[in-house]
Design a protein around this motif. Structure first.
Motif, PDB file in Angstrom:
ATOM      1  N   ASN A   1      -8.680  -2.662   8.870  1.00  7.32           N
ATOM      2  CA  ASN A   1      -7.678  -1.622   9.078  1.00  7.32           C
ATOM      3  C   ASN A   1      -7.930  -0.860  10.371  1.00  7.32           C
ATOM      4  OD1 ASN A   1      -5.661  -1.304   6.761  1.00  7.32           O
ATOM      5  ND2 ASN A   1      -7.564  -1.523   5.631  1.00  7.32           N
TER       6      ASN A   1
ATOM      7  N   VAL B   1     -11.385   4.843   7.902  1.00 16.72           N
ATOM      8  CA  VAL B   1     -10.712   4.112   8.984  1.00 16.72           C
ATOM      9  C   VAL B   1     -10.601   4.988  10.226  1.00 16.72           C
ATOM     10  CG1 VAL B   1      -8.545   3.020   9.686  1.00 16.72           C
ATOM     11  CG2 VAL B   1      -9.468   2.596   7.396  1.00 16.72           C
TER      12      VAL B   1
ATOM     13  N   SER C   1      -0.384   3.712   9.767  1.00 18.41           N
ATOM     14  CA  SER C   1      -1.269   2.702   9.199  1.00 18.41           C
ATOM     15  C   SER C   1      -1.007   2.621   7.702  1.00 18.41           C
ATOM     16  CB  SER C   1      -2.738   3.069   9.442  1.00 18.41           C
ATOM     17  OG  SER C   1      -3.605   2.228   8.692  1.00 18.41           O
TER      18      SER C   1
ATOM     19  N   VAL D   1      -2.390   1.896   5.051  1.00 25.31           N
ATOM     20  CA  VAL D   1      -3.699   1.596   4.472  1.00 25.31           C
ATOM     21  C   VAL D   1      -3.609   1.349   2.974  1.00 25.31           C
ATOM     22  CG1 VAL D   1      -4.353   3.996   3.991  1.00 25.31           C
ATOM     23  CG2 VAL D   1      -6.135   2.325   4.558  1.00 25.31           C
TER      24      VAL D   1
ATOM     25  N   THR E   1      -1.326  -4.700   8.274  1.00 26.93           N
ATOM     26  CA  THR E   1      -2.083  -4.556   7.038  1.00 26.93           C
ATOM     27  C   THR E   1      -3.302  -5.466   7.086  1.00 26.93           C
ATOM     28  OG1 THR E   1      -0.502  -6.125   6.099  1.00 26.93           O
ATOM     29  CG2 THR E   1      -0.211  -3.795   5.544  1.00 26.93           C
ATOM     30  N   ALA E   2      -4.266  -5.186   6.222  1.00 25.34           N
ATOM     31  CA  ALA E   2      -5.556  -5.879   6.298  1.00 25.34           C
ATOM     32  C   ALA E   2      -5.475  -7.345   5.903  1.00 25.34           C
ATOM     33  CB  ALA E   2      -6.572  -5.169   5.405  1.00 25.34           C
TER      34      ALA E   2
ATOM     35  N   TYR F   1     -10.421 -10.130   5.533  1.00 27.24           N
ATOM     36  CA  TYR F   1      -9.943  -9.818   4.185  1.00 27.24           C
ATOM     37  C   TYR F   1     -10.355 -10.916   3.204  1.00 27.24           C
ATOM     38  CZ  TYR F   1      -6.729  -8.404   0.458  1.00 27.24           C
ATOM     39  OH  TYR F   1      -6.194  -8.011  -0.745  1.00 27.24           O
TER      40      TYR F   1
END
Length: 346
Positions: free
Chosen positions: A160, A216, A263, A265, A298-299, A305
Motif C-alpha cells: 500500500n 502506511v 488510498s 486501504v 490496491t494491494a 500480496y
C-alpha cells in the motif's frame, strides 16, 4: 494444525461478483438479503455494474492472485491445491467445499480476502465456513480453519505504501507537495462500531483501518492524512461511519487544499466499489472543485500480496513466526479455528 502433513488444501474465500448483466440483480439481492436495503438503492448500484458490462473485476482479480499464490506456495515447498469460493456469487463457497470433500480434502486453511475484524470482515466469513460445512454435512466436510487478519502485516503495508508513492507521482509537480493523503475504507453502520470489544473500547474494524492507515502513512513519510469512508448502502435513517469521501473533498476544498491522493486501504482489490466510488464519483467531485486527484492501487495487484498469503500459510504449517507491525490485536482464529468473538474482535 502445525505440520504441512496436516493440511490438504487452501480455500481462497472472497465476496463474489457478477460476470454478466443478467447476474447483477441476483448478486445484489444475495449481498443485501436481510439488511433492509431500499430497492431504489439496489437499482442505483445495479447501474454501476451495468456501466461496466455487468461484470465485476473481482473474480478475475482473485483468479490472478490465486495463480500467483500457487507459485509462491510451491516455492516454499507447500504443494497445496488452492480452491476458490465466494460468499455471494459463483463459485459459491458451498459448492466449492462440496468439491473439496469429493476430492478427499480433510483439513484446509481458509484465506478470506478481508484484512479486518468486525462482522462483515471476519465473523461473517466464519459463518460462511460453517454454512458450507453444514450444507454437505459435518461428517463429510473438511475441517476449515480461517487464517488471521493481516491489516498490519509488513508486506500488506509495504504494498500500500509503494502504491501511495506512485500515486503522488501522478500529480502535477506544482501541487504534489501540498496534496492531502486520504485513506478510504468501506463504511459500516455505527451500531456495529458502538458495541465494545474485549477491552471495552470501540469495535475493531475502524481501529484496525486507522492503524493500517497510520502504518502506511508512516512508511511513505507523510504526517498529515485523513481516514474517511465510502460505499455505504443502508437506508438514510441509519447512521454509518462518516465522513463520506466526497463530503470530505468538499471540506478539503474549503480549506484550499489543491490536490488529494486517495488510498483505498480498506480494499484489497480494484473491484467495483473502488473503481466507481473513487475513480468515478470522487474523481469527478475533485474535478468540479478544481482539485488535483490521484488514486493509489490496491494491494492485491502487488506481488507481495500473494507472498503475504503464502507467509500466513507458513505460519500455520511450518510454525513460522507471526510478522505484524502493530500492537493492536490480530484475531487468532488460527490455532484452533475458534470464532474471533472469543477474543472480542468481532
Amino acid at each position: 494444525m502445525n505440520s504441512s502433513d496436516d493440511v490438504d488444501a487452501l480455500l481462497y474465500l472472497s465476496f463474489g461478483g457478477p460476470e454478466g448483466h443478467q447476474e447483477v440483480r441476483p448478486f445484489l439481492e444475495n449481498v443485501t438479503r436481510g439488511r433492509n436495503v431500499p430497492p431504489e438503492r439496489l437499482d442505483e448500484v445495479a447501474e454501476h455494474y451495468h456501466h461496466f458490462g455487468g461484470v465485476s473485476p473481482l473474480n478475475r482479480l482473485n483468479r490472478d492472485i490465486m495463480s500467483s499464490l500457487e507459485g509462491e506456495l510451491a516455492e516454499r515447498g507447500l504443494n497445496l491445491p488452492v480452491y476458490f469460493g465466494n460468499r455471494n456469487w459463483h463459485p459459491m463457497v458451498e459448492d466449492t467445499v462440496e468439491r473439496m470433500a469429493a476430492d478427499g480434502v480433510r483439513r484446509a486453511l481458509v484465506f478470506a480476502t478481508s484484512a479486518w475484524g468486525g462482522y462483515s470482515g471476519c465473523r461473517q466469513y466464519h459463518e460462511d465456513i460453517a454454512r458450507a460445512r453444514d450444507a454437505i454435512g459435518q461428517q463429510r466436510a473438511p475441517e476449515l480453519v480461517k487464517l488471521r487478519q493481516f491489516y498490519d502485516h509488513p508486506l500488506f503495508v509495504a504494498a500500500n505504501a509503494d502504491a501511495v508513492t506512485r500515486a503522488y507521482a501522478h500529480l502535477p509537480e506544482d501541487v504534489r507537495t501540498q496534496a492531502r493523503l486520504v485513506f478510504t475504507a468501506h463504511s459500516v453502520p455505527l451500531s456495529a462500531e458502538e458495541r465494545s470489544g474485549a477491552d471495552g473500547r470501540p469495535r475493531w474494524y475502524s481501529r484496525q483501518v486507522h492503524e493500517s492507515a497510520r502504518l502506511v502513512a508512516e512508511a511513505v513519510g507523510v504526517t498529515g492524512y485523513d481516514v474517511v469512508w465510502q460505499s455505504r448502502s443502508g437506508p438514510a435513517s441509519v447512521p454509518w461511519l462518516e465522513p463520506d469521501v466526497c463530503d470530505h473533498l468538499d471540506q478539503l476544498s474549503a480549506r484550499s487544499v489543491p490536490a488529494v491522493v486517495t488510498s483505498p486501504v480498506g480494499f484489497v482489490s480494484d473491484h467495483l466499489e473502488v473503481i466507481w466510488d473513487l475513480d468515478n464519483e470522487a474523481a469527478e467531485k475533485a474535478g468540479e472543485l478544481g482539485m488535483g486527484f490521484a488514486r493509489a492501487d490496491t494491494a492485491g495487484t502487488d506481488p507481495r500480496y500473494a507472498r503475504m498469503i503464502a507467509e500466513l500459510v507458513s505460519e500455520h504449517v511450518e510454525n513460522q513466526r507471526v510478522r505484524k507491525l502493530s500492537p493492536l490485536v490480530t484475531a487468532g482464529c488460527t490455532a484452533n479455528g475458534q470464532l474471533c468473538v472469543a477474543q472480542g474482535c468481532c
